[in-house]
Write a protein that holds these residues in place. Structure first.
Motif, PDB file in Angstrom:
ATOM      1  N   ASP A   1       0.842  -1.083   0.160  1.00 42.51           N
ATOM      2  CA  ASP A   1      -0.107   0.116   0.009  1.00 42.51           C
ATOM      3  C   ASP A   1       0.902   1.257   0.013  1.00 42.51           C
ATOM      4  O   ASP A   1       2.078   1.217   0.046  1.00 42.51           O
ATOM      5  N   ALA A   2       0.232   2.346  -0.141  1.00 44.36           N
ATOM      6  CA  ALA A   2       1.048   3.522  -0.160  1.00 44.36           C
ATOM      7  C   ALA A   2       1.527   4.132   0.955  1.00 44.36           C
ATOM      8  O   ALA A   2       2.662   4.906   1.011  1.00 44.36           O
ATOM      9  N   GLU A   3       1.501   3.514   2.217  1.00 44.32           N
ATOM     10  CA  GLU A   3       2.168   3.854   3.352  1.00 44.32           C
ATOM     11  C   GLU A   3       3.396   3.200   3.631  1.00 44.32           C
ATOM     12  O   GLU A   3       4.132   3.524   4.564  1.00 44.32           O
ATOM     13  N   ILE A   4       3.681   2.187   2.921  1.00 48.13           N
ATOM     14  CA  ILE A   4       4.913   1.294   2.791  1.00 48.13           C
ATOM     15  C   ILE A   4       6.317   2.367   2.914  1.00 48.13           C
ATOM     16  O   ILE A   4       6.318   3.020   2.164  1.00 48.13           O
ATOM     17  N   LYS A   5       7.039   2.024   3.821  1.00 50.29           N
ATOM     18  CA  LYS A   5       8.254   2.790   3.736  1.00 50.29           C
ATOM     19  C   LYS A   5       9.298   1.920   3.461  1.00 50.29           C
ATOM     20  O   LYS A   5       9.383   0.954   3.363  1.00 50.29           O
ATOM     21  N   THR A   6      10.529   2.871   2.535  1.00 54.13           N
ATOM     22  CA  THR A   6      11.535   2.153   1.969  1.00 54.13           C
ATOM     23  C   THR A   6      12.739   2.224   2.684  1.00 54.13           C
ATOM     24  O   THR A   6      13.002   3.534   3.022  1.00 54.13           O
ATOM     25  N   ALA A   7      13.676   1.365   2.892  1.00 60.09           N
ATOM     26  CA  ALA A   7      15.015   1.584   3.282  1.00 60.09           C
ATOM     27  C   ALA A   7      15.935   1.956   2.231  1.00 60.09           C
ATOM     28  O   ALA A   7      16.775   0.902   1.678  1.00 60.09           O
ATOM     29  N   TYR A   8      16.056   3.029   1.431  1.00 60.32           N
ATOM     30  CA  TYR A   8      16.796   3.401   0.383  1.00 60.32           C
ATOM     31  C   TYR A   8      18.314   3.401   0.595  1.00 60.32           C
ATOM     32  O   TYR A   8      18.708   3.234   1.893  1.00 60.32           O
ATOM     33  N   LYS A   9      19.177   3.126  -0.379  1.00 56.44           N
ATOM     34  CA  LYS A   9      20.551   2.996  -0.310  1.00 56.44           C
ATOM     35  C   LYS A   9      21.334   4.179   0.132  1.00 56.44           C
ATOM     36  O   LYS A   9      20.722   5.273  -0.125  1.00 56.44           O
ATOM     37  N   LEU A  10      22.240   4.057   1.227  1.00 58.77           N
ATOM     38  CA  LEU A  10      22.504   5.362   1.698  1.00 58.77           C
ATOM     39  C   LEU A  10      23.741   5.964   1.002  1.00 58.77           C
ATOM     40  O   LEU A  10      24.471   5.289   0.231  1.00 58.77           O
ATOM     41  N   ASN A  11      23.622   7.278   0.751  1.00 57.40           N
ATOM     42  CA  ASN A  11      24.470   7.916  -0.121  1.00 57.40           C
ATOM     43  C   ASN A  11      25.051   9.163   0.638  1.00 57.40           C
ATOM     44  O   ASN A  11      24.629   9.636   1.603  1.00 57.40           O
ATOM     45  N   LYS A  12      25.891  10.013  -0.009  1.00 58.14           N
ATOM     46  CA  LYS A  12      26.491  11.066   0.573  1.00 58.14           C
ATOM     47  C   LYS A  12      25.437  12.018   0.702  1.00 58.14           C
ATOM     48  O   LYS A  12      25.376  12.729   1.930  1.00 58.14           O
ATOM     49  N   GLU A  13      24.351  12.216  -0.235  1.00 54.95           N
ATOM     50  CA  GLU A  13      23.348  13.263  -0.190  1.00 54.95           C
ATOM     51  C   GLU A  13      22.376  12.929   1.238  1.00 54.95           C
ATOM     52  O   GLU A  13      21.902  13.954   1.995  1.00 54.95           O
ATOM     53  N   ASN A  14      22.072  11.745   1.437  1.00 56.21           N
ATOM     54  CA  ASN A  14      21.030  11.482   2.542  1.00 56.21           C
ATOM     55  C   ASN A  14      21.516  11.302   3.744  1.00 56.21           C
ATOM     56  O   ASN A  14      20.894  10.922   4.579  1.00 56.21           O
ATOM     57  N   CYS A  15      22.953  11.145   3.800  1.00 55.29           N
ATOM     58  CA  CYS A  15      23.639  11.297   4.911  1.00 55.29           C
ATOM     59  C   CYS A  15      24.035  12.653   5.572  1.00 55.29           C
ATOM     60  O   CYS A  15      24.708  12.852   6.607  1.00 55.29           O
ATOM     61  N   LYS A  16      23.965  13.705   4.740  1.00 53.69           N
ATOM     62  CA  LYS A  16      24.157  15.116   5.287  1.00 53.69           C
ATOM     63  C   LYS A  16      22.915  15.677   6.131  1.00 53.69           C
ATOM     64  O   LYS A  16      21.783  15.605   5.786  1.00 53.69           O
ATOM     65  N   ILE A  17      23.499  16.370   6.994  1.00 52.55           N
ATOM     66  CA  ILE A  17      22.761  17.106   8.323  1.00 52.55           C
ATOM     67  C   ILE A  17      22.186  18.306   7.529  1.00 52.55           C
ATOM     68  O   ILE A  17      22.758  19.087   7.204  1.00 52.55           O
ATOM     69  N   ASP A  18      20.825  18.389   7.693  1.00 57.67           N
ATOM     70  CA  ASP A  18      20.229  19.667   7.393  1.00 57.67           C
ATOM     71  C   ASP A  18      19.961  20.346   8.900  1.00 57.67           C
ATOM     72  O   ASP A  18      19.010  19.726   9.534  1.00 57.67           O
ATOM     73  N   TRP A  19      20.669  21.257   9.148  1.00 53.75           N
ATOM     74  CA  TRP A  19      20.567  22.052  10.560  1.00 53.75           C
ATOM     75  C   TRP A  19      19.167  22.756  10.538  1.00 53.75           C
ATOM     76  O   TRP A  19      18.787  23.120  11.835  1.00 53.75           O
ATOM     77  N   THR A  20      18.484  22.825   9.607  1.00 57.88           N
ATOM     78  CA  THR A  20      17.344  23.878   9.565  1.00 57.88           C
ATOM     79  C   THR A  20      16.178  22.766  10.235  1.00 57.88           C
ATOM     80  O   THR A  20      14.899  23.119  10.383  1.00 57.88           O
ATOM     81  N   LYS A  21      16.430  21.370   9.972  1.00 58.59           N
ATOM     82  CA  LYS A  21      15.319  20.248  10.641  1.00 58.59           C
ATOM     83  C   LYS A  21      15.181  20.532  12.094  1.00 58.59           C
ATOM     84  O   LYS A  21      16.045  21.064  12.936  1.00 58.59           O
ATOM     85  N   SER A  22      14.160  19.877  12.761  1.00 61.81           N
ATOM     86  CA  SER A  22      14.013  19.936  14.353  1.00 61.81           C
ATOM     87  C   SER A  22      15.238  19.040  14.795  1.00 61.81           C
ATOM     88  O   SER A  22      15.791  18.133  14.065  1.00 61.81           O
ATOM     89  N   GLY A  23      15.381  19.160  16.275  1.00 62.28           N
ATOM     90  CA  GLY A  23      16.439  18.612  17.038  1.00 62.28           C
ATOM     91  C   GLY A  23      16.207  17.318  16.914  1.00 62.28           C
ATOM     92  O   GLY A  23      17.207  16.271  16.762  1.00 62.28           O
ATOM     93  N   ASP A  24      14.854  16.600  17.060  1.00 66.73           N
ATOM     94  CA  ASP A  24      14.431  15.213  17.007  1.00 66.73           C
ATOM     95  C   ASP A  24      15.062  14.458  15.613  1.00 66.73           C
ATOM     96  O   ASP A  24      15.747  13.492  15.633  1.00 66.73           O
ATOM     97  N   GLU A  25      14.834  15.066  14.495  1.00 66.95           N
ATOM     98  CA  GLU A  25      15.025  14.573  13.280  1.00 66.95           C
ATOM     99  C   GLU A  25      16.774  14.425  13.083  1.00 66.95           C
ATOM    100  O   GLU A  25      17.136  13.558  12.249  1.00 66.95           O
ATOM    101  N   ILE A  26      17.226  15.726  13.562  1.00 68.80           N
ATOM    102  CA  ILE A  26      18.620  15.480  13.361  1.00 68.80           C
ATOM    103  C   ILE A  26      19.333  14.494  14.289  1.00 68.80           C
ATOM    104  O   ILE A  26      20.244  13.679  13.679  1.00 68.80           O
TER     105      ILE A  26
END
Length: 315
Positions: free
Chosen positions: A198-223
């Motif tokens: 179904d549309a709610e299924i979450k995916t374990a994407y391959k890790l790469n440089k882009e999705n491992c970079k911290i975005d400091w504008t996100k919430s503290g919990d997310e970071i």
């Protein structure tokens, strides 16, 4: 009861824990398949996979095909005369391989399927702030992590747990679940459950440089979840700019401190013993990080030999 003759396929340390449990439970492993040797590190020395190291140490028959459809490999595989194959953190198998044994080929995946199909399920469960995860065994089909499920087991994710810590607990849980799966298969009473999409299924994407970079504008919990979910490998990273100096740093451990402030996101607040980074809803107190060309260090140790200006910033 049919006697099992098992071929085991896997590569990393996670797979070793499962294979070792199978051997210690006195199942017959007639062959081990793992990745081909490849150069690694600065010296480009040939590195064996963790599964190869284990297979050699335990005198297990070992195959390292570069092409899983190669006729010579297929003949060698068939000659092992296995009736069951187990896959743990290996690679996608062609149909000619997974349909070869009479009892089928099952995979152990480190998530509660159908959620977190893909390459990095342990990491993404933490990154996404999940409070529980687990392992699932399923019979392999022609897609990735979509086959009919046999058994699953669930555990809670601890609030400050890192991916490395969760990895070890899931390896232990996976070992138990694989043995339970072997028991139902050898007793001939295995039942399966088809995965629902179904549309709610979450995916374990391959890790790469882009999705491992911290975005400091996100919430503290997310970071903080990103840092936990990528520790100890491959590690969350960001840029640190101090005056004219800019460098890439990796952050392995932090603690969220809820506190109102007026600092811009990413601003460093340093004392002689601690580094805090301003985030939306407080500060992330950095506990363990790595500067370029240096080893991973505790922040208190790092601050013995380095100081930052009051304009230093993460981004």
């Amino acid at each position: 009861m049919e006697k099992l003759k098992i071929i085991f396929m896997g590569t990393p340390e996670f797979a070793v824990g499962i294979l070792d449990t199978i051997i210690k439970n006195n199942y017959e492993v007639v062959g081990v398949i793992t990745a081909a040797d490849k150069p690694a590190g600065r010296g480009q020395k040939i590195k064996y996979s963790a599964v190869k190291e284990y297979a050699l140490a335990n005198n297990l028959t070992l195959l390292q095909p570069t092409n899983l459809k190669d006729e010579t490999f297929l003949q060698e595989l068939k000659a092992l005369n296995a009736n069951l194959q187990i896959v743990v953190a290996f690679r996608m198998l062609p149909k000619v391989v997974w349909e070869m044994p009479s009892l089928g080929t099952f995979n152990l995946h480190a998530s509660l399927l159908p959620n977190y199909r893909g390459a990095a399920p342990i990491n993404w469960a933490i990154i996404n702030g999940e409070t529980k995860t687990g392992v699932t065994t399923f019979f392999i089909d022609d897609k990735i992590d979509t086959g009919a499920m046999i058994l699953n087991s669930e555990i809670a994710i601890e609030p400050e747990e890192s991916a490395g810590q969760l990895h070890d607990r899931l390896m232990n849980l996976g070992s138990i679940t694989v043995i339970d799966t072997l028991k139902v298969i050898e007793n001939g009473n295995v039942t399966t459950t088809i995965q629902e999409d179904d549309a709610e299924i979450k995916t374990a994407y391959k890790l790469n440089k882009e999705n491992c970079k911290i975005d400091w504008t996100k919430s503290g919990d997310e970071i903080n979840n990103l840092i936990r979910g990528l520790s100890p490998y491959p590690a969350a990273w960001c840029f640190l700019k101090d005056k004219e100096d800019e460098q890439t740093i990796k952050i392995y451990e932090a603690k969220l401190v809820s506190e109102a402030h007026s600092y811009e996101a990413g601003s460093l607040i340093c004392s002689k013993k601690e580094i805090k980074v301003a985030v939306q809803n407080g500060f992330l107190q950095l506990l363990s990080l790595q500067l370029p060309g240096k080893k991973r260090m505790q922040v208190a140790e790092l601050l013995n030999g380095i100081t930052f200006s009051n304009t230093a910033k993460m981004y």
